[in-house]
Design a protein around this motif. Sequence first.
Motif, mmCIF file in Angstrom:
data_model
loop_
_atom_site.group_PDB
_atom_site.id
_atom_site.type_symbol
_atom_site.label_atom_id
_atom_site.label_comp_id
_atom_site.label_asym_id
_atom_site.label_seq_id
_atom_site.Cartn_x
_atom_site.Cartn_y
_atom_site.Cartn_z
ATOM 1 N N LEU A 16 0.821 -1.207 0.000
ATOM 2 C CA LEU A 16 0.000 0.000 0.000
ATOM 3 C C LEU A 16 0.856 1.260 0.000
ATOM 4 C CD1 LEU A 16 -2.671 1.455 0.135
ATOM 5 C CD2 LEU A 16 -2.736 1.026 2.610
ATOM 6 N N SER A 17 1.917 1.275 0.800
ATOM 7 C CA SER A 17 2.763 2.465 0.872
ATOM 8 C C SER A 17 3.454 2.728 -0.461
ATOM 9 C CB SER A 17 3.795 2.325 1.994
ATOM 10 O OG SER A 17 4.685 1.247 1.739
ATOM 11 N N VAL A 18 3.894 1.670 -1.138
ATOM 12 C CA VAL A 18 4.508 1.836 -2.460
ATOM 13 C C VAL A 18 3.489 2.361 -3.455
ATOM 14 C CG1 VAL A 18 5.525 0.610 -4.418
ATOM 15 C CG2 VAL A 18 6.317 0.122 -2.098
ATOM 16 N N PHE A 19 2.271 1.833 -3.390
ATOM 17 C CA PHE A 19 1.233 2.286 -4.311
ATOM 18 C C PHE A 19 0.908 3.767 -4.101
ATOM 19 C CE2 PHE A 19 -3.270 2.976 -5.370
ATOM 20 C CZ PHE A 19 -3.248 2.625 -6.711
ATOM 21 N N LEU A 20 0.766 4.188 -2.849
ATOM 22 C CA LEU A 20 0.388 5.579 -2.560
ATOM 23 C C LEU A 20 1.483 6.568 -2.930
ATOM 24 C CD1 LEU A 20 -1.425 5.218 0.884
ATOM 25 C CD2 LEU A 20 -2.472 5.648 -1.350
ATOM 26 N N THR A 21 2.732 6.154 -2.847
ATOM 27 C CA THR A 21 3.832 7.098 -3.074
ATOM 28 C C THR A 21 4.492 6.968 -4.438
ATOM 29 O OG1 THR A 21 5.408 5.571 -2.044
ATOM 30 C CG2 THR A 21 4.367 7.210 -0.618
ATOM 31 N N ALA A 22 4.223 5.875 -5.149
ATOM 32 C CA ALA A 22 4.886 5.687 -6.436
ATOM 33 C C ALA A 22 3.975 5.138 -7.522
ATOM 34 C CB ALA A 22 6.090 4.752 -6.278
ATOM 35 N N GLY A 23 2.874 4.489 -7.142
ATOM 36 C CA GLY A 23 2.039 3.833 -8.146
ATOM 37 C C GLY A 23 0.808 4.596 -8.562
ATOM 38 N N ALA A 24 0.201 5.335 -7.634
ATOM 39 C CA ALA A 24 -1.050 6.036 -7.915
ATOM 40 C C ALA A 24 -0.747 7.470 -8.326
ATOM 41 C CB ALA A 24 -1.951 6.018 -6.685
ATOM 42 N N SER A 25 -0.928 7.766 -9.573
ATOM 43 C CA SER A 25 -0.583 9.103 -10.071
ATOM 44 C C SER A 25 -1.669 10.136 -9.796
ATOM 45 C CB SER A 25 -0.306 9.056 -11.579
ATOM 46 O OG SER A 25 -1.403 8.478 -12.266
ATOM 47 N N ASN A 26 -2.912 9.676 -9.572
ATOM 48 C CA ASN A 26 -4.031 10.606 -9.424
ATOM 49 C C ASN A 26 -4.746 10.432 -8.089
ATOM 50 O OD1 ASN A 26 -3.764 11.533 -12.200
ATOM 51 N ND2 ASN A 26 -4.651 9.561 -12.790
ATOM 52 N N MET A 27 -5.339 11.528 -7.619
ATOM 53 C CA MET A 27 -6.218 11.490 -6.460
ATOM 54 C C MET A 27 -7.546 12.126 -6.845
ATOM 55 S SD MET A 27 -5.847 13.253 -2.677
ATOM 56 C CE MET A 27 -6.353 14.897 -3.247
ATOM 57 N N TYR A 28 -8.641 11.488 -6.415
ATOM 58 C CA TYR A 28 -9.975 11.997 -6.714
ATOM 59 C C TYR A 28 -10.780 12.178 -5.429
ATOM 60 C CZ TYR A 28 -9.195 10.824 -11.627
ATOM 61 O OH TYR A 28 -8.702 10.760 -12.896
ATOM 62 N N ILE A 29 -11.596 13.215 -5.406
ATOM 63 C CA ILE A 29 -12.575 13.423 -4.340
ATOM 64 C C ILE A 29 -13.949 13.218 -4.960
ATOM 65 C CG2 ILE A 29 -13.457 14.988 -2.569
ATOM 66 C CD1 ILE A 29 -10.809 16.529 -2.811
ATOM 67 N N GLY A 30 -14.693 12.222 -4.458
ATOM 68 C CA GLY A 30 -16.013 11.938 -4.991
ATOM 69 C C GLY A 30 -16.018 11.010 -6.181
ATOM 70 N N TYR A 31 -14.902 10.322 -6.428
ATOM 71 C CA TYR A 31 -14.830 9.413 -7.583
ATOM 72 C C TYR A 31 -13.939 8.227 -7.230
ATOM 73 C CZ TYR A 31 -13.957 7.756 -12.349
ATOM 74 O OH TYR A 31 -13.864 6.991 -13.482
ATOM 75 N N GLY A 32 -14.255 7.069 -7.835
ATOM 76 C CA GLY A 32 -13.456 5.878 -7.599
ATOM 77 C C GLY A 32 -14.294 4.640 -7.421
ATOM 78 N N SER A 33 -15.621 4.790 -7.512
ATOM 79 C CA SER A 33 -16.534 3.655 -7.407
ATOM 80 C C SER A 33 -17.441 3.632 -8.630
ATOM 81 C CB SER A 33 -17.401 3.776 -6.142
ATOM 82 O OG SER A 33 -18.109 5.008 -6.139
ATOM 83 N N THR A 34 -17.908 2.440 -8.995
ATOM 84 C CA THR A 34 -18.835 2.349 -10.116
ATOM 85 C C THR A 34 -20.181 2.957 -9.766
ATOM 86 O OG1 THR A 34 -19.456 0.125 -9.402
ATOM 87 C CG2 THR A 34 -17.729 0.300 -11.065
ATOM 88 N N THR A 35 -20.500 2.965 -8.466
ATOM 89 C CA THR A 35 -21.746 3.547 -7.989
ATOM 90 C C THR A 35 -21.564 5.031 -7.717
ATOM 91 O OG1 THR A 35 -22.272 1.450 -6.916
ATOM 92 C CG2 THR A 35 -23.545 3.369 -6.230
ATOM 93 N N ARG A 36 -22.505 5.825 -8.177
ATOM 94 C CA ARG A 36 -22.452 7.268 -7.930
ATOM 95 C C ARG A 36 -22.577 7.566 -6.434
ATOM 96 N NH1 ARG A 36 -26.887 11.604 -10.317
ATOM 97 N NH2 ARG A 36 -26.770 13.081 -8.573
#
Length: 267
Positions: free
Chosen positions: A210-230
């Motif tokens: 998880l720490s590697v993903f948050l600091t090197a793998g995930a290029s974007n951050m979203y507020i209010g997005y990330g689920s198939t359900t609205r």
Amino acid sequence: MRAKRVYVLPILLLYVIGLVSCKDWGEVDPPAGNQQIGEAKETVAEFTFETLDMFAMELGTYEGGAKPELVRDEKFQSNVLHLNGGYIGMDNPLIGKTIENGVSVSLWTKMSAGTITRNGGQEEQNETSEVPADSNGALLSFTNDSESFVIMQDGSVLFRNESIMTGVQGLSDGEWHYWTLSIGGGYISLYADGSKKAESELSADAYGSLSVFLTAGASNMYIGYGSTTRPSEMWVEDLKFVNGVMSEDEVEVPATGIIVVRSEERR
């Protein structure tokens, strides 16, 4: 927005004292950009939503959703982010940081007290539905082209489409709540309004991934997005990332608004 105490008469005196006492700031302040998560509980990034930077942020909507907007809120006496089927995206502020001991995320959020009716994949607000609104959508997410780390509106957490913490009910009541999600020390923990609401063990391997993903793998951050359900309608203020693990004793609900204290009231 944090509470500000404004002392009307002593301001000049404070200014004079400041001129005398700040001459050594350059000697003690660390160089900008050298902070690392895990060294101390310092703020890594903070978003107060006084404005929406159209050049640095991606603004989008789910089908039938409204565009993100800033609205004035009486509790904070400032603008807050309002999302009703809309979302904002930006560069992940944790990219390039070093997570050693952990990281904590805090924010104020208010979510609709309504409920969701599911019908053939379509969703709409319906007061008689038995499906609570706080179980249906993403509050915050970190993503790349194929993977994601998602904090849902009920506080549950998903990493690479697998649940790593179960959420709780009752957070979508139309009232403001102060959330802190702390990751590290063998656990992932959710605090709301100063008390622990959920917690799950996090193995060393899972934390490392998880720490590697948050600091090197995930290029974007979203507020209010990330689920198939609205997600259900929500308001967000003071999103902050702090290095280090926050314990229950350290999680305090900050004061809000503006407090004016005149000098005669202090006598």
